[in-house]
Each structure stands twice: as structure tokens, then as C-alpha cells.
Design an enzyme around this catalytic site. Structure first.
Site, mmCIF file in Angstrom:
data_model
loop_
_atom_site.group_PDB
_atom_site.id
_atom_site.type_symbol
_atom_site.label_atom_id
_atom_site.label_comp_id
_atom_site.label_asym_id
_atom_site.label_seq_id
_atom_site.Cartn_x
_atom_site.Cartn_y
_atom_site.Cartn_z
ATOM 1 N N SER A 113 43.675 43.985 39.428
ATOM 2 C CA SER A 113 43.637 45.420 39.123
ATOM 3 C C SER A 113 42.566 46.128 39.931
ATOM 4 O O SER A 113 41.387 45.769 39.866
ATOM 5 C CB SER A 113 43.311 45.658 37.646
ATOM 6 O OG SER A 113 44.349 45.241 36.846
ATOM 7 N N HIS A 172 48.842 48.528 40.475
ATOM 8 C CA HIS A 172 49.405 47.354 41.145
ATOM 9 C C HIS A 172 50.579 47.800 42.010
ATOM 10 O O HIS A 172 51.588 48.272 41.492
ATOM 11 C CB HIS A 172 49.895 46.337 40.116
ATOM 12 C CG HIS A 172 48.793 45.670 39.372
ATOM 13 N ND1 HIS A 172 48.444 44.361 39.582
ATOM 14 C CD2 HIS A 172 47.962 46.141 38.430
ATOM 15 C CE1 HIS A 172 47.425 44.060 38.804
ATOM 16 N NE2 HIS A 172 47.119 45.116 38.081
ATOM 17 N N HIS A 215 51.767 39.883 35.002
ATOM 18 C CA HIS A 215 50.995 39.511 33.822
ATOM 19 C C HIS A 215 51.924 39.047 32.711
ATOM 20 O O HIS A 215 53.023 39.583 32.541
ATOM 21 C CB HIS A 215 50.192 40.712 33.311
ATOM 22 C CG HIS A 215 49.180 41.226 34.282
ATOM 23 N ND1 HIS A 215 49.482 42.186 35.222
ATOM 24 C CD2 HIS A 215 47.871 40.903 34.466
ATOM 25 C CE1 HIS A 215 48.393 42.432 35.939
ATOM 26 N NE2 HIS A 215 47.401 41.670 35.507
ATOM 27 N N TYR A 220 51.468 39.705 29.659
ATOM 28 C CA TYR A 220 51.645 40.793 28.674
ATOM 29 C C TYR A 220 52.737 41.776 29.082
ATOM 30 O O TYR A 220 53.218 42.569 28.263
ATOM 31 C CB TYR A 220 50.328 41.546 28.422
ATOM 32 C CG TYR A 220 49.753 42.283 29.614
ATOM 33 C CD1 TYR A 220 50.327 43.456 30.095
ATOM 34 C CD2 TYR A 220 48.621 41.792 30.258
ATOM 35 C CE1 TYR A 220 49.794 44.120 31.181
ATOM 36 C CE2 TYR A 220 48.078 42.443 31.346
ATOM 37 C CZ TYR A 220 48.670 43.608 31.809
ATOM 38 O OH TYR A 220 48.143 44.255 32.890
ATOM 39 N N GLU A 221 53.143 41.751 30.343
ATOM 40 C CA GLU A 221 54.234 42.638 30.763
ATOM 41 C C GLU A 221 55.582 42.144 30.237
ATOM 42 O O GLU A 221 56.573 42.855 30.338
ATOM 43 C CB GLU A 221 54.280 42.729 32.292
ATOM 44 C CG GLU A 221 53.091 43.471 32.891
ATOM 45 C CD GLU A 221 53.140 43.475 34.417
ATOM 46 O OE1 GLU A 221 53.772 44.373 34.991
ATOM 47 O OE2 GLU A 221 52.538 42.562 35.021
ATOM 48 N N ALA A 237 39.968 41.827 37.540
ATOM 49 C CA ALA A 237 38.987 42.650 36.844
ATOM 50 C C ALA A 237 38.825 42.023 35.467
ATOM 51 O O ALA A 237 39.808 41.587 34.865
ATOM 52 C CB ALA A 237 39.488 44.079 36.721
ATOM 53 N N MET A 270 43.019 39.154 31.295
ATOM 54 C CA MET A 270 44.406 38.918 30.852
ATOM 55 C C MET A 270 45.265 38.296 31.953
ATOM 56 O O MET A 270 46.479 38.487 31.979
ATOM 57 C CB MET A 270 45.035 40.243 30.401
ATOM 58 C CG MET A 270 44.230 41.003 29.364
ATOM 59 S SD MET A 270 44.938 42.640 29.058
ATOM 60 C CE MET A 270 43.610 43.419 28.134
ATOM 61 N N SER A 271 44.633 37.588 32.863
ATOM 62 C CA SER A 271 45.414 37.033 33.984
ATOM 63 C C SER A 271 44.814 35.711 34.437
ATOM 64 O O SER A 271 44.142 35.030 33.673
ATOM 65 C CB SER A 271 45.406 38.040 35.142
ATOM 66 O OG SER A 271 44.104 38.163 35.684
ATOM 67 N N ASN A 325 33.780 46.225 33.146
ATOM 68 C CA ASN A 325 33.259 46.867 31.925
ATOM 69 C C ASN A 325 32.598 45.777 31.101
ATOM 70 O O ASN A 325 32.852 44.593 31.328
ATOM 71 C CB ASN A 325 34.429 47.472 31.124
ATOM 72 C CG ASN A 325 35.477 46.423 30.782
ATOM 73 O OD1 ASN A 325 36.293 46.049 31.635
ATOM 74 N ND2 ASN A 325 35.443 45.909 29.574
ATOM 75 N N HIS A 349 41.530 51.512 30.557
ATOM 76 C CA HIS A 349 41.974 51.026 31.867
ATOM 77 C C HIS A 349 41.383 51.898 32.977
ATOM 78 O O HIS A 349 41.095 51.403 34.065
ATOM 79 C CB HIS A 349 43.502 51.008 31.930
ATOM 80 C CG HIS A 349 44.057 50.378 33.171
ATOM 81 N ND1 HIS A 349 43.807 49.058 33.512
ATOM 82 C CD2 HIS A 349 44.829 50.874 34.166
ATOM 83 C CE1 HIS A 349 44.413 48.784 34.669
ATOM 84 N NE2 HIS A 349 45.042 49.873 35.085
HETATM 85 N N1 HPA Z 1 39.090 42.480 28.304
HETATM 86 C C1 HPA Z 1 40.229 41.929 28.776
HETATM 87 N N2 HPA Z 1 40.695 42.163 29.988
HETATM 88 C C2 HPA Z 1 40.007 42.988 30.781
HETATM 89 C C3 HPA Z 1 38.830 43.601 30.358
HETATM 90 C C4 HPA Z 1 38.346 43.333 29.049
HETATM 91 O O1 HPA Z 1 37.304 43.840 28.598
HETATM 92 N N3 HPA Z 1 38.391 44.364 31.401
HETATM 93 C C5 HPA Z 1 39.280 44.206 32.404
HETATM 94 N N4 HPA Z 1 40.266 43.370 32.045
#
Ligand code: HPA
Length: 274
Positions: free
Chosen positions: A29, A60, A82, A84-85, A112, A210-211, A234, A246
Site C-alpha cells: 500500500s 493499488h 489481499h 480480506y478482499e 505498510a 494484513m498481508s 501508523n 487508510h
Molecule cells: N493494522 C493492520 N494493518 C495495517 C495497519 C495497522 O495498524 N497499518 C497499515 N496496515
């Protein structure tokens, strides 16, 4: 996973390439910008490749970019798939099998991630030392095709010690601060609750995302050497008194862009000279 499908996709791509790629790159990302550094690029949208899923998430682009990065033949995924998609794990990891079939022997995976380790700050880059699969499934579940790899793959060095050492040296030489830590792969798409973040810290995680985990499992199954780099976009939920979004993830990756580009370019250059 269907061997013929992988071969079909690989031969479709191969027909468009002038050189065999040596290194595969998965750009996470907000990190797809790296593909713009690739010279003499051959761009292949995912939706043209037989068997490839099509990416949906914001930030993406969804194409393969093949060419020279710092003089080294690479194949980059600008956008990944992903779990989750809604893609099954076979689809999430399909491109890794295809890149292996195209001849890469090393894979650089980027993402990320949220910082769980409280000594991290947004904008930090982290070399992934290891991961924890917290996705509740595994891409290798099902019959094992021994043309890909063994039934019970060893994961004691999922992230190559050799490549981690090279990445660290490159960072030091270029005066880039770099963190190291364990990446926890969650299924998403929700960000974690503060309690989950405390659990992740207790179980040994430094960053959460998440990847990456599915792709790395399949890469190791197929004998690829893996380097993983997280951009701490973050702090994970509950650490700071603010909600996660996001947009914040994309904003931070934007800020860290120049050091990320420098780091990966220099790593690739170093690997090309080995
Ligand atoms: N949690 C999960 N996935 C993420 C995060 C997070 O804080 N930041 C970027 N991808």
C-alpha cells in the site's frame, strides 16, 4: 494450486519479456511508486494475465512492471492481492508461484504496517526478522504438489539472514535509520482493537498488517530467498489517542517515499553485484 495454470500465466508473461527477471518485488500500500524507477518497463495489467486475480483496493494499481531496477532485472507487482478482499489463498499467492516460474530466486516483499513496538514511530522502515501467521489459515492447506515444494516446509529462516544483513548494511551505508522486528499477519480488513494490539505485543509482534505472510509462506515453499520490509505507517490502535484510517497509512508512506526508494534501490543494486 494448479501447475498448468501457473505455467500458462508464466509463459504469457515470458513472451512479453526481453530478459529473465532475477528478483521479484511485491509493493505494498502506497509503495507502488518504486515501480516508476524501473527502466525499460514492460507493464502487464493483472487483468490481461490468464489466471491472475484483479486487485480492488485503493492505492493499488494492479499491474506487473518488469525491467531494470538499479541495473538489475526485476519483476515488480504494483499492487497485491489481499485475503480480506475475498480471494482464496491460492489466488493471493498465485503471483509468487508465477514469478518463481519466471526464474526469480529472490523475493523482496514490502508492506505498510501498524507499529506495535512502542519504540517505533510512524515513518520508520523495519526489516522483517520473522513473522507470526495470525490469519487463521495457511496457503499450503490442501494436497501438496511436490513440483512446487515439500509437504512440511521449514520456516526457521523465513526471512533470509543473508538478505537481512545486506539490507542492514545498505541502510547503514546510506545513513538510513532502520528498525528490525517481527511482523504479525492478521486477516483484516478491520484494524485491530487496542486489546488485540496488546495481545500481539505479548506474543512477540513488533508490527501488524494484513498481508505478506501468505506470500512469504509460498515463497519459502518454492525455495525463494525472502527479504521483507515494512513501512510503519501508523502506530497500531490504542497506542496513540486517535483513530486509524487508510488515509493516514497512505500519507505516511508518501512521506517516507524517498528513503524507501533509496533503500530498496540500493539493496537491489547490491544483490545484482553478488
Ligand atoms: N493494522 C493492520 N494493518 C495495517 C495497519 C495497522 O495498524 N497499518 C497499515 N496496515
Amino acid at each position: 494450486m494448479d501447475y498448468n495454470q501457473i505455467q500458462n500465466a508464466a509463459s504469457f508473461i515470458n513472451d512479453k519479456l526481453k530478459q529473465q527477471p532475477k528478483i521479484g518485488l511485491i509493493l505494498g500500500s502506497g509503495l507502488g511508486v518504486l515501480a516508476e524507477d524501473i527502466e525499460n518497463p514492460v507493464k502487464i495489467p493483472y487483468n490481461e494475465i490468464p489466471g491472475f486475480p484483479v486487485s480492488t483496493v485503493e492505492g493499488h494499481a494492479g499491474q506487473l512492471v518488469c525491467g531494470q531496477l538499479s541495473g538489475v532485472e526485476v519483476i515488480a507487482m504494483q499492487g497485491r492481492f489481499h485475503y480480506y478482499e475475498g480471494y482464496i489463498m491460492d489466488k493471493v499467492t498465485f503471483p509468487v508461484r508465477v514469478m518463481k516460474e519466471l526464474g526469480i530466486d529472490k523475493l523482496i516483499v514490502t508492506n505498510a504496517a501498524g507499529g506495535v513496538n512502542e519504540s517505533f514511530e510512524p515513518g520508520d522502515l523495519m526489516i522483517i526478522t520473522d513473522h507470526i501467521n495470525n490469519m487463521g489459515t495457511n496457503p499450503l492447506i490442501g494436497p501438496n504438489d511436490s513440483r512446487f515444494g515439500v509437504r512440511f516446509p521449514d520456516m526457521s529462516e523465513a526471512y533470509s539472514k543473508n538478505l537481512r544483513g545486506i539490507a542492514k548494511d545498505v541502510a547503514d551505508k546510506n545513513k538510513l535509520t532502520i528498525k528490525e522486528g517481527v511482523y504479525v499477519g492478521n486477516p483484516g480488513p478491520v484494524y485491530e482493537t487496542p486489546a488485540e494490539v496488546r495481545m500481539i505485543r505479548t506474543m512477540g509482534g513488533d508490527a501488524v498488517g494484513m498481508s505478506t505472510v501468505p506470500e512469504v509462506i509460498v515463497a519459502r515453499h518454492s525455495g525463494l530467498e525472502v527479504l521483507g520490509i515494512s513501512c510503519i505507517s501508523n502506530m497500531a490502535a490504542g497506542i496513540l489517542d486517535q483513530p486509524l484510517s487508510h488515509d493516514e497509512v497512505i500519507e505516511t508512506t508518501e512521506k517516507v517515499k524517498s528513503s524507501f526508494l533509496l533503500l530498496v534501490n540500493e539493496i537491489v543494486k547490491t544483490l545484482g553485484n553478488k
